[in-house]
Design an enzyme around this catalytic site. Structure first.
Site, mmCIF file in Angstrom:
data_model
loop_
_atom_site.group_PDB
_atom_site.id
_atom_site.type_symbol
_atom_site.label_atom_id
_atom_site.label_comp_id
_atom_site.label_asym_id
_atom_site.label_seq_id
_atom_site.Cartn_x
_atom_site.Cartn_y
_atom_site.Cartn_z
ATOM 1 N N HIS A 84 -9.698 1.424 4.712
ATOM 2 C CA HIS A 84 -8.300 1.820 5.284
ATOM 3 C C HIS A 84 -8.587 2.653 6.603
ATOM 4 O O HIS A 84 -9.445 3.472 6.346
ATOM 5 C CB HIS A 84 -7.337 2.298 4.454
ATOM 6 N N GLU A 104 -6.941 4.992 7.545
ATOM 7 C CA GLU A 104 -6.681 6.390 7.293
ATOM 8 C C GLU A 104 -7.943 7.267 6.804
ATOM 9 O O GLU A 104 -8.482 8.191 6.853
ATOM 10 C CB GLU A 104 -5.502 6.680 6.567
ATOM 11 N N GLU A 112 -5.718 -4.364 10.595
ATOM 12 C CA GLU A 112 -4.890 -3.777 10.714
ATOM 13 C C GLU A 112 -4.902 -2.872 11.971
ATOM 14 O O GLU A 112 -5.782 -1.920 12.110
ATOM 15 C CB GLU A 112 -4.596 -2.702 9.525
ATOM 16 N N ASN A 127 0.938 -1.337 0.015
ATOM 17 C CA ASN A 127 0.034 0.018 0.096
ATOM 18 C C ASN A 127 0.964 1.203 -0.032
ATOM 19 O O ASN A 127 1.409 1.654 1.236
ATOM 20 C CB ASN A 127 -0.750 -0.038 1.224
ATOM 21 N N GLY A 129 2.301 2.238 10.785
ATOM 22 C CA GLY A 129 3.299 3.241 10.744
ATOM 23 C C GLY A 129 3.866 3.708 11.727
ATOM 24 O O GLY A 129 4.606 4.670 12.166
ATOM 25 N N SER A 169 3.078 -1.859 10.496
ATOM 26 C CA SER A 169 4.418 -2.199 10.681
ATOM 27 C C SER A 169 4.988 -3.470 10.577
ATOM 28 O O SER A 169 5.862 -4.066 11.155
ATOM 29 C CB SER A 169 4.715 -1.625 12.188
ATOM 30 N N LYS A 192 0.109 4.216 -0.451
ATOM 31 C CA LYS A 192 -0.385 5.392 0.353
ATOM 32 C C LYS A 192 -0.021 6.725 -0.766
ATOM 33 O O LYS A 192 0.007 6.244 -1.838
ATOM 34 C CB LYS A 192 0.094 5.575 1.548
HETATM 35 P P1 PGA Z 1 2.676 0.193 7.569
HETATM 36 O O1 PGA Z 1 1.095 0.527 7.006
HETATM 37 O O2 PGA Z 1 3.061 -1.224 7.231
HETATM 38 O O3 PGA Z 1 3.292 1.496 7.014
HETATM 39 O O4 PGA Z 1 2.290 0.179 9.081
HETATM 40 C C1 PGA Z 1 -0.003 -0.616 6.792
HETATM 41 C C2 PGA Z 1 -0.985 0.224 6.147
HETATM 42 O O5 PGA Z 1 -1.619 0.928 6.295
HETATM 43 O O6 PGA Z 1 -1.483 -0.570 5.345
#
Ligand code: PGA
Length: 692
Positions: free
Chosen positions: A535, A537, A607, A448, A613, A653, A450
């Protein structure tokens, strides 16, 4: 949502229904396959009873008989093995939907005396048949509605092989029994039957009781009376009839007689009581009889004349047709008239040959297997065929079961062995057979990106990954989720069979005045096959609700995009130990309205928001616990099979250093990778977690 208890009961019920239906269908298909001509006669009865004979081509009853035998046998087998669940449950349901009202009609109107469902193996009255069909219809509806709950007993990969085998077995058995005689004879004229004995009525047996019914008239009114309530003489006699009140003992053979064609003389007793051998050429309709073997038949007749054996042709045809047959074949043997149904019951071949001695049936031959001069090489009492042919139905059934089971077990053995090999190779992650392990879902590593990388950078990253994977065969599916503007260029620049392309969002509207939005159809038009939805976010910053996500999922599916649907709790919810509740409400609010078929197209990504992150990863145990919980909710909603097929990825992460430990959990089927998907080396390290 159903409770666990209800869920379990439903699973048991559906699988019980499937076994009952499966067994009945296999049994009825087998009974028809063993005697295709018998079923053909029955179908002909139906066609005549419904006055459809002029509309049906001549081949139709036989074609339908063989088709039905093969269809019922294979559908029964499909249900028993749990293969091709949708096709088999739909077809069986449609068949029961058609048969149940039809049998109700038969039970009420009685145009044919028995339905013929199980051939002559097992005869039911029309009302019994209707009752049976009601039960089967309920079972068929249950299997149709909850087909996803039917447990498959063979791997998905091997199911086509078993399907082909079942269809071939049903068809070959039908054709074999058509081209030869039925391998099992359920009729009263079996080999070994003493005809005169089977015709006799024991002295103390119950006699049929008949009643006289009188029709009388008085003042223009007609009424029926019996002897008991016979009225006074003011009534005038009109008519009377004899009605069967109670059926007495009926001997197994009650309809056998032979009348000489020329004289009309009944010679039944003299032929049956004569000592020595007699051949009957049985041809119920001379005009339909197969005349390919006439020379052999004439030779057998000559052989009988030479050796002093009797030979009669029994038929129900008209004189003119017998004369035609004589002219065509040069037949010199005597002809006798016998009832048509009796002849069809004696032997399932037109013409067929039977040999009797002292009234006992010693042998029967289909016209394609008649004994020739090599077999009839001397006096019958010196030859094997002059003795009663040994028939043992139990042994025949054993043989059929044996020859059915041996290739089947062979195929099943291959299935298990192949699975075992795959199992070893993929370290237990690609298991197919639910008897060994239910894990048949895909492992997936999805990136992803982003809101990172401009077009040139993104294209370069995608191409680099493409090159790195060019000569590799990863043990998981690989997907990259790029910004919208990259999709089309990336999809053309890489091998999309190896790397799937995903959008990170799509609109909750189909099309129109929604400035700035990108629809699911537009995403699909770029060559992307996936879309990340829900997601955290997007939920947090763009206020996506359960409802909008529900719409997005539907639009994605309608445009053949596979949603990678994200769920997960925030830190406060984890600390309050509410994570299960949260993910369940996210699933129920956006996905659990989908049909099982649609749901099975979804990839889930758990997640935990507190891990995204942040560098804080859920421990392998935490991940496994909640993944297992998520799967258990899918089991409750859609059944075990759908749940076992759903890939649940972990995200938050996830890096090369922890991926292996996370992915080693039985319910973690890969990862959704943010930060670590922006560098090929990091991302490849995570993909390699499945290769180790
Ligand atoms: P990350 O994000 O691996 O940077 O923690 C995962 C995601 O948001 O899909």
């Amino acid at each position: 949502m159903e409770t666990k208890q209800q869920n379990r009961i439903l699973n048991v019920w559906v699988n019980l229904c499937r076994f009952i239906l499966g067994i009945v269908f296999v049994f009825s298909g087998f009974a028809k396959a063993v005697d295709p001509l018998g079923s053909k006669y029955k179908i002909q009865d139906y066609v005549d009873a419904f006055g459809l004979s002029s509309l049906m081509p001549d081949f139709f009853p036989l074609f339908l008989s063989i088709f039905l035998a093969t269809f019922e046998f294979s559908m029964g087998g499909f249900l028993l093995f749990g293969i091709r669940k949708k096709t088999s449950t739909v077809l069986v349901f449609l068949m029961m939907l058609f048969m149940t009202p039809l049998t109700l009609y038969l039970a009420i109107k009685n145009p044919v005396s028995d339905c013929g469902c199980f051939g002559d193996l097992f005869i039911l009255t029309n009302w019994q048949t209707f009752g049976k069909n009601i039960v089967l219809l309920i079972a068929a509806i249950s299997c149709f509605i909850w087909r996803d709950r039917i447990i498959r007993l063979i791997s998905e990969k091997s199911q086509w092989l078993i399907a082909l085998y079942l269809i071939s077995f049903g068809l070959i058995l039908s054709l074999y029994c058509y081209r030869n005689l039925p391998i099992l004879d359920f009729l009263p004229y079996k080999i070994g039957t003493n005809i005169p004995q089977s015709m006799s009525i024991p002295p103390n047996s119950k006699k049929s009781v008949y009643e006289n019914i009188f029709i009388l008239e008085k003042g223009g009114v007609k009424k029926e009376f019996s002897l008991e309530n016979y009225p006074d003489s003011t009534w005038h006699f009109i008519d009377s009839r004899n009605v069967l009140k109670e059926k007495g003992y009926e001997p197994p053979i009650h309809d056998f007689s032979m009348n000489e064609m020329e004289t009309g003389k009944d010679i039944t007793d003299s032929v049956l009581s004569s000592k020595g051998y007699t051949f009957f050429l049985v041809a119920h309709r001379m005009e339909e009889a197969d005349d390919n073997d006439i020379d052999l038949i004439n030779e057998i007749y000559d052989y009988c004349v030479e050796n002093g054996y009797g030979f009669y042709c029994l038929t129900s045809s008209l004189d003119s047709q017998i004369e035609q047959w004589k002219a065509k074949t040069g037949a010199e043997y005597p002809f006798c008239l016998t009832d048509d149904v009796t002849l069809k019951t004696i032997i399932r071949s037109n013409p067929g040959l039977i040999l009797i001695k002292d009234g006992v049936i010693l042998n029967k031959w289909h016209h394609s297997n008649l004994p020739d001069e090599y077999i009839l090489s001397g006096k019958l009492d010196k030859l094997t065929i002059g003795r009663q042919k040994p028939v043992d139905d139990v042994r025949t059934i054993d043989w059929v079961v044996f020859w059915f089971a041996v290739p089947l077990f062979f195929v099943m053995g291959i299935d298990v062995l192949v699975i075992k090999r795959l199992d070893k190779k993929k370290k237990g992650r690609y298991l197919i057979n639910p008897l060994i392990n239910n894990k048949m879902r895909k492992n997936i590593v999805a990136g992803n990106w982003k809101m990172n990388k401009n077009l040139a950078e993104g294209l370069a990253l995608a191409k680099e990954l493409n090159e790195v994977l060019a000569n590799e065969k990863p043990n998981c599916d690989v997907i990259i989720g790029t910004p919208f503007i990259h999709l089309a260029s990336v999809a053309t620049a890489i091998d999309t069979n190896k790397i799937g392309v995903a959008a990170q969002n799509c609109a909750d509207k189909e099309s129109g005045a929604y400035t700035g939005e990108v629809s699911a159809a537009m995403v699909a038009s770029t060559g992307a096959k996936y879309v990340i939805l829900g997601h955290s976010e997007r939920r947090a910053y763009y206020h996506e609700t359960l409802e909008t996500l529900k719409d997005k999922v539907k639009l994605a599916l309608a445009n053949d995009l596979t949603p990678i649907f994200c769920i997960g709790e925030v830190l406060a919810e984890r600390e309050a130990e509410k994570q299960n509740e949260v993910v369940l409400s996210q699933l129920a609010g956006s996905l659990y309205d989908l049909s099982a078929e649609d749901f099975s197209k979804i990839i889930l990504a758990y997640e935990p928001v507190w891990a995204i992150g942040t560098g804080k990863t859920a421990t392998a145990q935490q991940a496994q616990e909640i993944h297992a919980y998520i799967r258990s909710t899918i089991v409750e909603k859609y059944g075990k099979e759908v749940a076992e097929n759903t890939s649940i990825l972990y995200g938050g992460s996830c890096k090369a250093s922890n991926a292996k430990e996370l992915f080693a959990n039985p319910d973690v089927d890969g990862g959704l990778i943010g930060g670590a998907s922006l560098k090929v080396a990091d991302f490849k390290g995570i993909i390699d977690a499945f290769n180790a």
